[in-house]
Scaffold this motif. Structure first.
Motif, PDB file in Angstrom:
ATOM      1  N   THR A  27       0.827  -1.212   0.000  1.00  0.00           N
ATOM      2  CA  THR A  27       0.000   0.000   0.000  1.00  0.00           C
ATOM      3  C   THR A  27       0.857   1.256   0.000  1.00  0.00           C
ATOM      4  O   THR A  27       0.631   2.175  -0.787  1.00  0.00           O
ATOM      5  CB  THR A  27      -0.941   0.016   1.225  1.00  0.00           C
ATOM      6  OG1 THR A  27      -1.825  -1.102   1.133  1.00  0.00           O
ATOM      7  CG2 THR A  27      -1.749   1.308   1.293  1.00  0.00           C
ATOM      8  N   VAL A  28       1.849   1.315   0.864  1.00  0.00           N
ATOM      9  CA  VAL A  28       2.671   2.522   0.999  1.00  0.00           C
ATOM     10  C   VAL A  28       3.577   2.729  -0.209  1.00  0.00           C
ATOM     11  O   VAL A  28       3.652   3.832  -0.757  1.00  0.00           O
ATOM     12  CB  VAL A  28       3.502   2.482   2.303  1.00  0.00           C
ATOM     13  CG1 VAL A  28       4.508   3.626   2.343  1.00  0.00           C
ATOM     14  CG2 VAL A  28       2.574   2.545   3.519  1.00  0.00           C
ATOM     15  N   GLU A  87       4.204   8.832  -0.507  1.00  0.00           N
ATOM     16  CA  GLU A  87       4.218   7.616   0.309  1.00  0.00           C
ATOM     17  C   GLU A  87       3.802   7.921   1.746  1.00  0.00           C
ATOM     18  O   GLU A  87       3.072   7.143   2.365  1.00  0.00           O
ATOM     19  CB  GLU A  87       5.592   6.950   0.266  1.00  0.00           C
ATOM     20  CG  GLU A  87       5.921   6.294  -1.063  1.00  0.00           C
ATOM     21  CD  GLU A  87       6.331   7.267  -2.171  1.00  0.00           C
ATOM     22  OE1 GLU A  87       6.158   6.924  -3.345  1.00  0.00           O
ATOM     23  OE2 GLU A  87       6.822   8.379  -1.855  1.00  0.00           O
ATOM     24  N   ARG A  90       0.184   7.746   2.683  1.00  0.00           N
ATOM     25  CA  ARG A  90      -0.438   6.423   2.787  1.00  0.00           C
ATOM     26  C   ARG A  90      -0.049   5.661   4.051  1.00  0.00           C
ATOM     27  O   ARG A  90      -0.613   4.599   4.335  1.00  0.00           O
ATOM     28  CB  ARG A  90      -0.086   5.595   1.550  1.00  0.00           C
ATOM     29  CG  ARG A  90      -0.633   6.196   0.255  1.00  0.00           C
ATOM     30  CD  ARG A  90      -0.462   5.278  -0.928  1.00  0.00           C
ATOM     31  NE  ARG A  90       0.908   5.139  -1.372  1.00  0.00           N
ATOM     32  CZ  ARG A  90       1.475   5.852  -2.343  1.00  0.00           C
ATOM     33  NH1 ARG A  90       0.779   6.771  -2.984  1.00  0.00           N
ATOM     34  NH2 ARG A  90       2.719   5.634  -2.702  1.00  0.00           N
TER      35      ARG A  90
END
Length: 129
Positions: A27-28, A87, A90
């Motif tokens: 995700t990140v 980034e 997130r």
């Protein structure tokens, strides 16, 4: 040491819950990790190219040999987007925590931030923007 080689050739980030950790990093960072179960060790490899820039590495689970920690080695991830703010946006939604917000290192070296992943490890992000 031969020219063209980085001093670090491989890194391993300990995890306690591989599915959760894979979800956080995918995700990140926006990568797909490649999972490998090797006897007593469960690994999820970050995308790699032996000819590419930086070190190759993996998430790793083994109850006996690997323990996540906020103290100890700090791995810096290069921002895939080129601007670590992307980034960082997130991190919390993925279950992590920002420990040190984005800040300048210098004009020559860019910016960095330090975060806590879902497993209790400190990680850092770096970008020139």
């Amino acid at each position: 040491m031969s020219k063209g080689f980085n001093a670090v050739g491989w890194f391993e980030i300990p995890v306690t819950d591989m599915e959760r950790a894979i979800g956080f990093y995918e995700t990140v960072l926006g990568y797909t990790l490649e999972r490998h179960k090797l006897e007593a060790i469960d690994m999820a490899w970050f995308p790699m190219s032996p000819e590419g820039y930086g070190a190759m590495g993996s998430l790793v689970f083994n109850e006996e040999f690997y323990k996540p920690s906020i103290e100890g080695t700090l791995v810096y991830f290069s921002s895939p987007s080129g601007d670590l703010r992307n980034e960082l946006d997130r991190i919390e939604a993925a279950g992590g925590k920002i420990l040190v917000p984005r800040r300048a290192i210098s004009d020559e070296y860019g910016y960095m931030a330090i975060c806590l992943d879902t497993e209790g490890n400190r990680i850092a992000l770096h970008s020139m923007a």
